[in-house]
Design a protein around this motif. Structure first.
Motif, PDB file in Angstrom:
ATOM      1  N   HIS A   1       0.861  -1.003  -0.006  1.00  0.00           N
ATOM      2  CA  HIS A   1       0.079   0.087  -0.050  1.00  0.00           C
ATOM      3  C   HIS A   1       0.794   1.118   0.163  1.00  0.00           C
ATOM      4  O   HIS A   1       2.199   1.025   0.371  1.00  0.00           O
ATOM      5  N   SER A   2       0.469   2.374  -0.259  1.00  0.00           N
ATOM      6  CA  SER A   2       0.786   3.620  -0.014  1.00  0.00           C
ATOM      7  C   SER A   2       0.118   4.384   0.894  1.00  0.00           C
ATOM      8  O   SER A   2      -1.119   4.142   1.199  1.00  0.00           O
TER       9      SER A   2
ATOM     10  N   PHE B   1      -1.789   7.744   2.431  1.00  0.00           N
ATOM     11  CA  PHE B   1      -2.706   8.487   1.850  1.00  0.00           C
ATOM     12  C   PHE B   1      -2.537  10.115   2.136  1.00  0.00           C
ATOM     13  O   PHE B   1      -2.781  10.880   1.523  1.00  0.00           O
TER      14      PHE B   1
ATOM     15  N   GLY C   1       3.754  10.519   1.020  1.00  0.00           N
ATOM     16  CA  GLY C   1       2.563  10.081   1.003  1.00  0.00           C
ATOM     17  C   GLY C   1       1.725  10.536  -0.267  1.00  0.00           C
ATOM     18  O   GLY C   1       2.282  11.457  -1.118  1.00  0.00           O
ATOM     19  N   ASP C   2       0.665   9.742  -0.681  1.00  0.00           N
ATOM     20  CA  ASP C   2      -0.086  10.163  -1.905  1.00  0.00           C
ATOM     21  C   ASP C   2      -0.349  11.451  -1.957  1.00  0.00           C
ATOM     22  O   ASP C   2      -0.475  12.330  -3.155  1.00  0.00           O
TER      23      ASP C   2
ATOM     24  N   GLU D   1       2.265  13.644  -3.245  1.00  0.00           N
ATOM     25  CA  GLU D   1       2.566  13.333  -4.673  1.00  0.00           C
ATOM     26  C   GLU D   1       1.528  14.371  -5.455  1.00  0.00           C
ATOM     27  O   GLU D   1       2.241  15.042  -6.560  1.00  0.00           O
ATOM     28  N   ARG D   2       0.494  14.478  -4.912  1.00  0.00           N
ATOM     29  CA  ARG D   2      -0.451  15.388  -5.760  1.00  0.00           C
ATOM     30  C   ARG D   2      -0.128  16.716  -5.807  1.00  0.00           C
ATOM     31  O   ARG D   2       0.232  17.643  -6.691  1.00  0.00           O
TER      32      ARG D   2
ATOM     33  N   LYS E   1       7.399  11.120  -5.049  1.00  0.00           N
ATOM     34  CA  LYS E   1       6.589  10.037  -5.500  1.00  0.00           C
ATOM     35  C   LYS E   1       6.080   9.195  -4.082  1.00  0.00           C
ATOM     36  O   LYS E   1       6.938   8.910  -3.282  1.00  0.00           O
ATOM     37  N   SER E   2       4.762   8.956  -4.009  1.00  0.00           N
ATOM     38  CA  SER E   2       4.437   8.154  -2.665  1.00  0.00           C
ATOM     39  C   SER E   2       5.113   6.890  -2.768  1.00  0.00           C
ATOM     40  O   SER E   2       5.246   6.289  -3.888  1.00  0.00           O
TER      41      SER E   2
ATOM     42  N   LEU F   1       5.219   2.965  -2.437  1.00  0.00           N
ATOM     43  CA  LEU F   1       4.357   1.828  -2.169  1.00  0.00           C
ATOM     44  C   LEU F   1       5.342   0.792  -1.384  1.00  0.00           C
ATOM     45  O   LEU F   1       6.408   0.692  -1.777  1.00  0.00           O
TER      46      LEU F   1
ATOM     47  N   LYS G   1      -1.239  14.384   7.839  1.00  0.00           N
ATOM     48  CA  LYS G   1      -1.978  14.904   6.907  1.00  0.00           C
ATOM     49  C   LYS G   1      -2.764  16.357   7.265  1.00  0.00           C
ATOM     50  O   LYS G   1      -2.988  16.691   8.483  1.00  0.00           O
TER      51      LYS G   1
END
Length: 224
Positions: free
Chosen positions: A126-127, A129, A171-172, A175-176, A183-184, A186, A204
């Motif tokens: 998983h990554s 979030f 985290g994701d 990355e956004r 990069k998040s 994995l 977060k």
């Protein structure tokens, strides 16, 4: 057990209670999840569930202090990341980002033997979030990362722990925010029959804040 998790997953989660994609059984880990303190009106969490202080004297205060210090480290790392993106060092300090963040801490104990071919993991692939995860761990091998999730078959490599140092997972959300510059990660955990312990702090924003993206960012990176 009086410390079993609530509906916001705070408290104790037993072995096999968490399952990811491509798994036959749940994760071979148990955990204790600590969130930010909140009232029952807070949508993200409830008041934390703590063991009886007569059983674990001083444990709650120790965990709360660690939580505060780990968040301080996350904010220091965020300043370095901001500078790498050619924005002000305090860019992530706004209330919408890490100025008033959601930070969740998880105490983890892994056990058993993993077999990825049978979908058996200490923690499935998983990554994370959120923005970043700060991970402190012991010297027992187990954590693996995949640098390119799109390559088939995926290539997994172990991450060595360094005494006195943290492992940081992107985290994701970051990355956004960075338009893919960061990069998040994995990752997964494979059990080798030894007990393995780690503490993770997931950071977060208090609310999803996706409309600001970095544009015209010039960033170079050297792959080791």
């Amino acid at each position: 057990m009086k410390v079993l998790k609530n509906e916001k997953h705070q408290g104790y989660s037993p072995v096999l209670s968490q399952i990811s994609d491509n798994q036959i059984h749940g994760d071979y880990k148990e955990s204790f999840f600590i969130g930010i303190e909140g009232s029952n009106d807070t949508p993200f969490c409830r008041a934390n569930i703590w063991p009886n202080p007569d059983v674990l004297s001083g444990w709650q205060a120790t965990m709360e202090k660690y939580h505060q210090e780990a968040l301080r480290v996350c904010k220091a790392i965020a300043r370095v990341l901001a500078l790498a993106l050619n924005v002000d060092g305090d860019y992530f300090d706004t209330p919408e980002m890490l100025g008033n963040p959601l930070t969740f801490m998880r105490l983890l104990h892994y056990e058993g033997m993993s077999d990825p071919s049978k979908g058996i993991y200490g923690c499935g692939p998983h990554s994370d979030f959120g923005m970043m995860t700060l991970l402190g761990t012991d010297s027992v091998m187990g954590l693996q990362i995949c640098k390119d999730r799109d390559v088939k078959p995926r290539k997994w490599e172990y991450i060595l722990s360094i005494k006195g140092a943290y492992i940081v997972n992107i985290g994701d959300l970051l990355e956004r925010w960075s338009n893919g510059i960061f990069k998040s990660t994995l990752h997964r955990v494979l059990g080798n029959g030894q007990d393995r312990y780690s503490v993770s702090l997931l950071a977060k924003p208090i609310r999803v804040y996706l409309h600001k993206f970095f544009r015209h960012v010039h960033f170079s990176v050297r792959l080791l």
